[in-house]
Design a protein around this motif. Structure first.
Motif, PDB file in Angstrom:
ATOM      1  N   VAL A  80      56.340  56.821   0.865  1.00 31.05           N
ATOM      2  CA  VAL A  80      56.831  56.685  -0.232  1.00 31.05           C
ATOM      3  C   VAL A  80      58.016  58.075  -0.701  1.00 31.05           C
ATOM      4  N   GLY A  81      59.168  57.798  -1.120  1.00 31.78           N
ATOM      5  CA  GLY A  81      60.101  58.853  -0.898  1.00 31.78           C
ATOM      6  C   GLY A  81      61.428  58.568  -1.951  1.00 31.78           C
ATOM      7  N   ASP A  82      61.976  59.540  -2.510  1.00 32.71           N
ATOM      8  CA  ASP A  82      62.944  59.384  -2.876  1.00 32.71           C
ATOM      9  C   ASP A  82      63.917  60.347  -1.891  1.00 32.71           C
ATOM     10  N   ILE A  83      65.657  59.800  -1.045  1.00 39.57           N
ATOM     11  CA  ILE A  83      65.965  59.866  -0.488  1.00 39.57           C
ATOM     12  C   ILE A  83      67.690  59.995  -1.518  1.00 39.57           C
ATOM     13  N   PHE A  84      67.329  61.687  -1.810  1.00 37.04           N
ATOM     14  CA  PHE A  84      69.440  61.618  -2.620  1.00 37.04           C
ATOM     15  C   PHE A  84      70.546  61.857  -1.167  1.00 37.04           C
ATOM     16  N   ILE A  85      71.081  61.561  -1.362  1.00 40.56           N
ATOM     17  CA  ILE A  85      72.596  61.557  -0.425  1.00 40.56           C
ATOM     18  C   ILE A  85      74.266  61.377  -1.135  1.00 40.56           C
ATOM     19  N   SER A  86      73.981  62.444  -0.818  1.00 40.94           N
ATOM     20  CA  SER A  86      75.622  63.075  -1.698  1.00 40.94           C
ATOM     21  C   SER A  86      77.002  62.149  -0.869  1.00 40.94           C
ATOM     22  N   ILE A  87      77.413  60.911  -1.493  1.00 39.25           N
ATOM     23  CA  ILE A  87      78.641  59.785  -0.951  1.00 39.25           C
ATOM     24  C   ILE A  87      79.378  60.991  -1.352  1.00 39.25           C
ATOM     25  N   ASP A  88      80.782  61.987  -1.874  1.00 43.05           N
ATOM     26  CA  ASP A  88      81.644  62.815  -1.202  1.00 43.05           C
ATOM     27  C   ASP A  88      81.268  63.619  -0.229  1.00 43.05           C
ATOM     28  N   ARG A  89      79.830  63.999  -0.002  1.00 42.81           N
ATOM     29  CA  ARG A  89      79.688  64.684   1.293  1.00 42.81           C
ATOM     30  C   ARG A  89      79.583  64.422   2.913  1.00 42.81           C
ATOM     31  N   VAL A  90      79.166  62.958   2.804  1.00 41.62           N
ATOM     32  CA  VAL A  90      78.737  62.048   3.701  1.00 41.62           C
ATOM     33  C   VAL A  90      80.597  61.802   3.598  1.00 41.62           C
ATOM     34  N   GLN A  91      80.910  61.379   2.611  1.00 38.59           N
ATOM     35  CA  GLN A  91      82.526  61.193   2.799  1.00 38.59           C
ATOM     36  C   GLN A  91      83.364  62.417   3.358  1.00 38.59           C
ATOM     37  N   GLU A  92      83.154  63.338   3.052  1.00 39.63           N
ATOM     38  CA  GLU A  92      84.016  64.903   3.456  1.00 39.63           C
ATOM     39  C   GLU A  92      83.233  64.403   4.992  1.00 39.63           C
ATOM     40  N   ASN A  93      82.198  64.689   5.459  1.00 39.75           N
ATOM     41  CA  ASN A  93      82.015  64.886   6.891  1.00 39.75           C
ATOM     42  C   ASN A  93      82.499  63.487   7.776  1.00 39.75           C
ATOM     43  N   ALA A  94      82.404  62.372   7.009  1.00 39.68           N
ATOM     44  CA  ALA A  94      82.492  61.466   7.940  1.00 39.68           C
ATOM     45  C   ALA A  94      83.952  61.843   8.417  1.00 39.68           C
ATOM     46  N   LYS A  95      84.994  62.006   7.446  1.00 43.24           N
ATOM     47  CA  LYS A  95      86.438  62.233   7.815  1.00 43.24           C
ATOM     48  C   LYS A  95      86.447  63.616   9.303  1.00 43.24           C
ATOM     49  N   GLU A  96      86.121  64.624   8.408  1.00 41.44           N
ATOM     50  CA  GLU A  96      85.595  65.795   9.633  1.00 41.44           C
ATOM     51  C   GLU A  96      85.280  65.318  11.127  1.00 41.44           C
TER      52      GLU A  96
END
Length: 142
Positions: A80-96
């Motif tokens: 039972v949980g909540d996972i918060f994900i920053s799409i901004d960070r994900v997009q930046e990391n993916a680019k990197e």
């Protein structure tokens, strides 16, 4: 008892997640493979600023991050949980690291899920083991 569920929400972002049914089945199968029972798992896709506020308010960290996981389970081996994900960070990391946004998002989703499954990443050895698990589950992504 209510039916087991994986839910996707957005806060402060207009990112549209595709293939939700496939992602839900993938996450659920990882949870089962690790010997846990799924009750409820919420993924909240949000902005950098939204996640920064959560990091400051709940964890006393004043830094940007890509994922924060809250374990709300009350029983052993139950998710039972909540996972918060920053799409901004994900997009930046993916680019990197030169991968697609969805590839990096899946890595971050399974990373947060692995935390709920008891995996840690604070030491070098634990981080290596966790990354190996992420890689394993990314290979079986349908």
């Amino acid at each position: 008892m209510s039916k087991a569920s994986i839910n996707f929400f957005t806060e402060d972002t207009n990112y549209i997640l595709k293939n939700k049914r496939k992602l839900k089945a993938w996450i659920a199968s990882a949870i089962t493979a690790e010997g846990y029972a799924l009750q409820e798992l919420n993924f909240i896709l949000c902005s950098d600023d939204y996640l920064l506020r959560i990091n400051q308010d709940y964890l006393d960290h004043d830094t940007y991050t890509d994922v924060i996981t809250f374990d709300n389970s009350e029983a052993l081996k139950t998710i039972v949980g909540d996972i918060f994900i920053s799409i901004d960070r994900v997009q930046e990391n993916a680019k990197e690291i030169k991968v697609s946004t969805i590839n990096e998002l899946c890595r971050v989703m399974i990373h947060g899920t692995l935390h709920l499954l008891g995996y840690k990443d604070k030491t070098k050895a634990a981080k290596t083991a966790m990354t190996a698990k992420e890689d394993h589950y990314l290979l079986v992504l349908p």
